[in-house]
Design a protein around this motif. Structure first.
Motif, short mmCIF file in Angstrom:
data_model
loop_
_atom_site.label_atom_id
_atom_site.label_comp_id
_atom_site.label_asym_id
_atom_site.label_seq_id
_atom_site.Cartn_x
_atom_site.Cartn_y
_atom_site.Cartn_z
N TYR A 88 -56.98 -63.51 -24.45
CA TYR A 88 -56.85 -64.80 -23.79
C TYR A 88 -55.93 -64.66 -22.58
O TYR A 88 -54.80 -64.19 -22.70
CB TYR A 88 -56.31 -65.86 -24.75
N PHE A 89 -56.44 -65.09 -21.43
CA PHE A 89 -55.67 -65.06 -20.20
C PHE A 89 -55.26 -66.47 -19.81
O PHE A 89 -56.10 -67.38 -19.77
CB PHE A 89 -56.47 -64.45 -19.05
N TYR B 33 -64.84 -63.69 -5.31
CA TYR B 33 -63.58 -62.98 -5.48
C TYR B 33 -63.84 -61.60 -6.05
O TYR B 33 -64.77 -61.39 -6.81
CB TYR B 33 -62.67 -63.72 -6.49
N TRP B 34 -62.92 -60.69 -5.75
CA TRP B 34 -62.86 -59.39 -6.43
C TRP B 34 -61.49 -59.22 -7.05
O TRP B 34 -60.47 -59.39 -6.37
CB TRP B 34 -63.13 -58.24 -5.46
N TYR B 35 -61.48 -58.88 -8.34
CA TYR B 35 -60.26 -58.60 -9.08
C TYR B 35 -60.32 -57.19 -9.65
O TYR B 35 -61.39 -56.64 -9.89
CB TYR B 35 -60.10 -59.55 -10.27
N ARG B 36 -59.15 -56.66 -9.95
CA ARG B 36 -59.07 -55.47 -10.77
C ARG B 36 -58.21 -55.77 -11.99
O ARG B 36 -57.25 -56.55 -11.91
CB ARG B 36 -58.54 -54.26 -9.99
N GLN B 37 -58.59 -55.17 -13.11
CA GLN B 37 -57.82 -55.35 -14.34
C GLN B 37 -57.31 -54.01 -14.80
O GLN B 37 -58.10 -53.08 -15.05
CB GLN B 37 -58.67 -55.98 -15.45
N ASP B 38 -56.02 -53.90 -14.94
CA ASP B 38 -55.37 -52.69 -15.42
C ASP B 38 -54.54 -53.03 -16.64
O ASP B 38 -54.04 -54.15 -16.76
CB ASP B 38 -54.48 -52.10 -14.32
N LEU B 43 -55.21 -59.69 -14.37
CA LEU B 43 -56.21 -59.65 -13.30
C LEU B 43 -55.49 -59.83 -11.96
O LEU B 43 -54.79 -60.82 -11.76
CB LEU B 43 -57.24 -60.75 -13.49
N ARG B 44 -55.68 -58.90 -11.08
CA ARG B 44 -55.04 -58.99 -9.77
C ARG B 44 -56.11 -59.10 -8.69
O ARG B 44 -57.09 -58.35 -8.67
CB ARG B 44 -54.16 -57.76 -9.53
N LEU B 45 -55.90 -60.04 -7.78
CA LEU B 45 -56.88 -60.35 -6.75
C LEU B 45 -56.83 -59.29 -5.64
O LEU B 45 -55.77 -59.02 -5.07
CB LEU B 45 -56.60 -61.73 -6.17
N ILE B 46 -57.99 -58.74 -5.33
CA ILE B 46 -58.08 -57.73 -4.27
C ILE B 46 -58.42 -58.41 -2.95
O ILE B 46 -57.70 -58.29 -1.96
CB ILE B 46 -59.15 -56.67 -4.62
N TYR B 47 -59.55 -59.10 -2.92
CA TYR B 47 -60.02 -59.84 -1.76
C TYR B 47 -60.75 -61.08 -2.25
O TYR B 47 -61.25 -61.11 -3.38
CB TYR B 47 -61.01 -59.00 -0.93
N TYR B 48 -60.84 -62.06 -1.39
CA TYR B 48 -61.65 -63.21 -1.70
C TYR B 48 -62.38 -63.69 -0.45
O TYR B 48 -62.01 -63.34 0.68
CB TYR B 48 -60.82 -64.34 -2.31
N SER B 49 -63.40 -64.49 -0.69
CA SER B 49 -64.18 -65.09 0.39
C SER B 49 -64.32 -66.58 0.07
O SER B 49 -65.02 -66.95 -0.86
CB SER B 49 -65.55 -64.43 0.49
N ALA B 50 -63.63 -67.40 0.82
CA ALA B 50 -63.64 -68.84 0.55
C ALA B 50 -65.00 -69.46 0.89
O ALA B 50 -65.38 -70.49 0.33
CB ALA B 50 -62.52 -69.54 1.30
#
Lengths: 115, 113
Positions: A88-89, B33-38, B43-50
């Motif tokens: 869960y986030f 949006y593009w996220y990466r999960q480590d 979840l961390r946002l890499i880039y987005y397009s509104a």
């Protein structure tokens, strides 16, 4: 600087009991909060949300509570079911200077519901 | 009812190789949006397009480029892959700009050796 914190990496609960997942935040500009659920090998799916003008939102077995003064929110699942076992986030959003609503995610809590 | 579709699901690259991750949504959403999960990082946002035709940097844009090809498609490119980019990548979309939940794809698991 982690603005949204989920301090419990994991939680185990017996089936039928209550699950309480916690989330703390530091940015007072956050005005909308969401919970997502994630199963292995799948993307997160939206579960429930709450606006900063409310202190509680309920949807079936899921209730989210918001305590703005403590900068704390929690997700209650009652009764817990084995199918609730997932990560869960917690997520929080705030408007940035560019007129865009930026969403910040917590690190997640893995819930295991034991049959 | 596809929602957000990501390709490929898995990929192994060697350091220095390039790769484009593809994402398409069929919900007529404006924002992507593009996220990466480590592990331990959320979840961390890499880039987005509104909206179509616009892209902006998120928290961790270094080493990545994006293209919003049209309203449906938003691709993420690694020009010269590095081991630090080993991660699970998620694409998401959202209708409108405010207080709407994001819809996520099932992710691309990328390993860079």
């Amino acid at each position: 600087d982690q603005q949204v914190k989920q301090n419990s990496p994991s939680l185990s609960v017996q089936e039928g009991r209550i699950s309480i997942l916690n989330c703390d935040y530091t940015n007072s500009m956050f005005d909308y909060f969401l919970w997502y659920k994630k199963y292995p090998a799948e993307g997160p799916t939206f579960l429930i949300s709450i606006s900063s003008i409310k202190d509680k939102n309920e949807d079936g077995r899921f209730t989210v509570f918001l305590n703005k003064s403590a900068k704390h929110l929690s997700l209650h699942i009652v009764p817990s079911q084995p199918g609730d076992s997932a990560v869960y986030f917690c997520a929080a959003s705030a408007w940035n200077s560019g007129g865009y609503q930026k969403v910040t995610f917590g690190t997640g809590t893995k819930l295991q519901v034991i049959p | 009812n596809a929602g957000v579709t990501q390709t490929p699901k898995f990929q192994v690259l060697k350091t220095g190789q390039s790769m484009t991750l593809q994402c398409a949504q069929d919900m007529n959403h404006n924002s992507m949006y593009w996220y990466r999960q480590d592990p331990g990082m959320g979840l961390r946002l890499i880039y987005y397009s509104a909206s179509e035709g616009t892209t902006d940097k998120g928290e961790v844009p270094n080493g990545y480029n994006v293209s919003r090809l049209n309203k449906r498609e938003f691709s993420l490119r690694l020009e010269s892959a590095a081991p630090s980019q080993t991660s699970v990548y998620f694409c998401a979309s959202r209708q409108g700009r405010s207080n709407q939940p994001q819809h996520f794809g099932d992710g691309t698991r990328l390993s860079i050796l």
